[in-house]
Scaffold this motif. Structure first.
Motif, PDB file in Angstrom:
ATOM      1  N   LYS A   7       0.846  -1.204   0.000  1.00  0.00           N
ATOM      2  CA  LYS A   7       0.000   0.000   0.000  1.00  0.00           C
ATOM      3  C   LYS A   7       0.882   1.256   0.000  1.00  0.00           C
ATOM      4  N   ILE A  11       0.941   4.199  -2.790  1.00  0.00           N
ATOM      5  CA  ILE A  11       0.755   5.635  -2.512  1.00  0.00           C
ATOM      6  C   ILE A  11       1.950   6.437  -3.044  1.00  0.00           C
ATOM      7  N   LYS A 386     -11.203  13.964  -1.210  1.00  0.00           N
ATOM      8  CA  LYS A 386     -11.509  14.620   0.069  1.00  0.00           C
ATOM      9  C   LYS A 386     -11.876  16.082  -0.174  1.00  0.00           C
ATOM     10  N   MET A 538      -7.956  -6.097   1.984  1.00  0.00           N
ATOM     11  CA  MET A 538      -7.643  -4.827   2.621  1.00  0.00           C
ATOM     12  C   MET A 538      -8.611  -3.742   2.167  1.00  0.00           C
ATOM     13  N   GLN A 542     -11.044  -1.352   4.430  1.00  0.00           N
ATOM     14  CA  GLN A 542     -11.140   0.106   4.393  1.00  0.00           C
ATOM     15  C   GLN A 542     -12.573   0.568   4.260  1.00  0.00           C
TER      16      GLN A 542
ATOM     17  N   SER B   3      -9.837   6.175   5.109  1.00  0.00           N
ATOM     18  CA  SER B   3      -8.671   6.249   4.237  1.00  0.00           C
ATOM     19  C   SER B   3      -7.612   7.192   4.821  1.00  0.00           C
ATOM     20  N   LYS B   4      -8.092   8.326   5.425  1.00  0.00           N
ATOM     21  CA  LYS B   4      -7.183   9.310   6.001  1.00  0.00           C
ATOM     22  C   LYS B   4      -6.412   8.676   7.168  1.00  0.00           C
ATOM     23  N   THR B   6      -5.884   5.535   7.607  1.00  0.00           N
ATOM     24  CA  THR B   6      -4.992   4.499   7.094  1.00  0.00           C
ATOM     25  C   THR B   6      -3.685   5.114   6.607  1.00  0.00           C
ATOM     26  N   THR B   7      -3.788   6.226   5.842  1.00  0.00           N
ATOM     27  CA  THR B   7      -2.596   6.883   5.324  1.00  0.00           C
ATOM     28  C   THR B   7      -1.717   7.385   6.462  1.00  0.00           C
TER      29      THR B   7
END
Lengths: 543, 98
Positions: A7, A11, A386, A538, A542, B3-4, B6-7
């Motif tokens: 992951k 990213i 976001k 995974m 999430q 997600s935030k 997780t990051t």
């Protein structure tokens, strides 16, 4: 643990692409065009080169001898002959140089490449003499690719981009777990996201060796002269770069005999070099006026991929030795250094290699831009965003304006070269800025993409038609057989322009809706993107 | 939201890590490249050109190490260790003129 690591790589891969995407497209697209810089775009740009140009060794030798006898002695430390012709330097230049150093001066004579008539004489420091050269379409594009026309800072930037390309490829290879499957999976009609994702992956995987090579050689070529070589000199040669270069490059000044040179056989040297195959690019005479004077002839494109230097004795034209540029380095590094430049620019093996390099270079550019579009698509129309949707669409507009605008400004250069050659740089940046503004003002990104690419195609396809009114030699009278190369370039421009226009007309003018929204295609898109890196479990965690 | 989080948990100290991955890694890899010729056991040509040729790979290896390693302290320790030890090598190489 493995899941988290993958992951992270995913990213890193995404953010590297987003941060460098537009600049990567700019460098790769102009790089793909630069592959044709020498000789194709050079021939197209300079009317003197439209017709074939056989070299006349005797006439060239006479000019060197006549002008060499007339210049002051201090200017004969190094005499350089930059040969005419599309694959050499275009114009025919004679450079008489004093010893290298802070007070170095050059006397330069420029001759018409067809008639060999003297056109210009310049004298001054190397910077002032070479600053007189005006940009052509070919030189503007190749320099823009190398340093973005901002000097050393540009070289560092392109070098850093090469590094990020290498890092993107490594992270991409780590996260693509099913590399063989992705070689043959292309689903352009299911949804926008799937089309972008598959295009990105197919082009990445098929061209991975080329992309890796371009990133590696680009990083090396960009950073070596500005950062790495001074560093190496700092530690190993107490900061003396000249000393470092003297260690890795051969000494060219011969041992002088003190006897005057009675007769020079420069014509014999040139004849021998031409007959040996490859392209003779330039000659450098060291020890001018001495019977031990030596000529170094630089050639490329022969049997060996790297460019070569051949030494000859000037008094009788006898061939002494041949070597590559970094032969003195030896070991493993010498041959690798020799291969760096030809590998990056594809200037070996003729037009087929140039076409392949350009296509692969275009694919590197498209990978950068599709990566950006996937990132935007997943945030503007997917679950990952976001920020407000409009923020992502603004980035999308800027991407379209910058990338399609660059294509448009490059195509517009073909017209500028013909009608306002002194304004090459200005027109390039004005057209580019206008395109960015146009894309920013349009509400429909798909239409602005279509219109900018369509206009680019039209400009490119019609450029050869303008030539029919401007020149005696053009595409439409090529049956005479006197200018086949020029006509072939014009035919290629016509075909590329028409192809680009046809492609633009096929692009959608609205965002296509998936055939089965929220069902199979959406599921496929999510799976296709996420299975790159993250096991499905995974993803479920999430959500 | 998920997600935030997780990051954030994936990359500890994201701002410091970003600075380390960009500036820290570039500085460390250039110092390393400059110092390697002082002690690599090759012929002169390979000793000088080898590290320059390897620079993209050195940089990429340090970049991924700095981004993937869970502990940012360990990253700092390793990068600072490499940079300082090689800066010392450069210093002694310049002093002895080798």
């Amino acid at each position: 643990m493995l899941r988290d690591t993958l992951k992270k790589y995913y990213i890193v891969h995404s953010w590297l692409g987003v941060v460098t995407g537009i600049l990567m497209f700019i460098i790769c697209f102009t790089g793909a065009l630069s592959v044709f810089g020498n000789p194709d775009l050079k021939i197209w740009s300079e009317p003197e080169l439209h017709r074939p140009m056989p070299l006349d060794p005797a006439a060239i030798a006479r000019l060197v001898e006549t002008h060499g006898a007339a210049v002051p002695e201090e200017y004969t430390h190094e005499v350089r002959v930059l040969l005419p012709g599309p694959r050499a330097y275009g114009d025919f230049l004679l450079l008489f140089e004093t010893e290298h150093g802070a007070d170095e001066r050059i006397m330069a004579f420029t001759f018409n490449p067809q008639t060999l008539a003297l056109e210009q004489k310049l004298e001054g420091s190397p910077e002032t003499v070479f600053a007189q050269e005006s940009d052509t379409l070919e030189s503007f594009l190749t320099h823009f690719h190398a340093n973005l026309h901002i000097g050393k800072l540009g070289l560092i930037l392109t070098g850093l981009l090469g590094l990020t390309l290498v890092a993107s490829i490594i992270s991409g290879l780590i996260i693509h777990r099913k590399i063989l499957k992705e070689l043959f999976r292309f689903r352009p009609f299911r949804s926008v996201r799937l089309m972008l994702t598959d295009t990105h992956k197919v082009m990445s995987v098929w061209g991975v060796l080329f992309h890796g090579m371009i990133g590696f050689t680009g990083a090396f070529l960009g950073l070596t002269t500005v950062v790495l070589l001074p560093l190496a000199a700092f530690v190993s040669f107490e900061g003396d770069q000249e000393k470092l270069l003297a260690t890795v490059l051969p000494e060219r000044m011969p041992v002088l005999s003190g006897e005057p040179l009675v007769d020079m056989k420069l014509d014999r040297v040139l004849e021998h070099s031409i007959a040996s195959g490859g392209i003779t690019r330039s000659m450098t005479i060291m020890g001018w006026g001495d019977s031990n004077a030596t000529v170094y002839v630089d050639t490329y494109g022969g049997e060996k991929m790297p460019s070569q230097s051949h030494s000859y004795r000037l008094r009788d034209g006898e061939h002494l030795s041949s070597s590559t540029g970094f032969a003195l380095v030896g070991g493993v590094s010498g041959p690798i250094l020799d291969y760096m430049y030809p590998l990056h620019f594809g200037n070996f093996g003729g037009v087929a290699v140039r076409a392949l390099w350009a296509l692969l270079g275009l694919s590197t550019a498209l990978i950068a831009v599709t990566g950006m579009m996937i990132w935007v698509e997943r945030r503007a129309f997917g679950a990952e965003g976001k920020l407000p949707k409009q923020s992502y669409l603004r980035l999308s507009k800027f991407t379209i304006g910058s990338c399609c605008g660059l294509v448009l400004s490059c195509c517009a250069l073909f017209w500028t070269q013909r009608f306002a050659p002194a304004l090459i740089a200005e027109s390039f940046f004005v057209v580019w800025l206008l395109a960015i503004g146009f894309a920013a003002l349009r509400t429909n990104n798909y239409r602005s993409n279509r219109e900018l690419l369509g206009l680019s195609g039209l400009l490119l396809a019609t450029a050869p038609m303008a030539d029919a009114f401007l020149f005696d030699y053009h595409l439409f009278n090529s049956f005479a057989g006197t200018h086949n190369h020029f006509a072939a370039i014009e035919l290629s421009l016509l075909a590329c322009g028409m192809g680009m226009f046809a492609l633009a007309m096929k692009l959608p003018s609205e965002r296509p809706q998936p055939e089965h929204k929220n069902a199979k295609s959406s599921k496929d898109a999510d799976e296709s993107e996420l299975e790159i890196a993250i096991p499905a479990t995974m993803n479920m965690e999430q959500s | 939201m998920t997600s935030k989080m997780t990051t954030k948990t994936l990359f500890s100290a994201p701002k410091a890590r970003l600075l380390t991955a960009t500036l820290g890694v570039f500085i460390t890899s250039t110092i390393l490249t400059a110092a390697l010729p002082a002690y690599l056991p090759f012929e002169q040509g390979d000793r000088i050109a080898g590290p320059i040729l390897m620079f993209p790979l050195t940089w990429a290896a340090l970049l991924f190490y700095s981004l993937i390693t869970p502990s940012i302290r360990r990253v700092w320790t390793v990068l600072t260790g490499i940079a300082l030890s090689h800066a010392l090598i450069i210093y002694f190489a310049l002093q002895t003129g080798s």
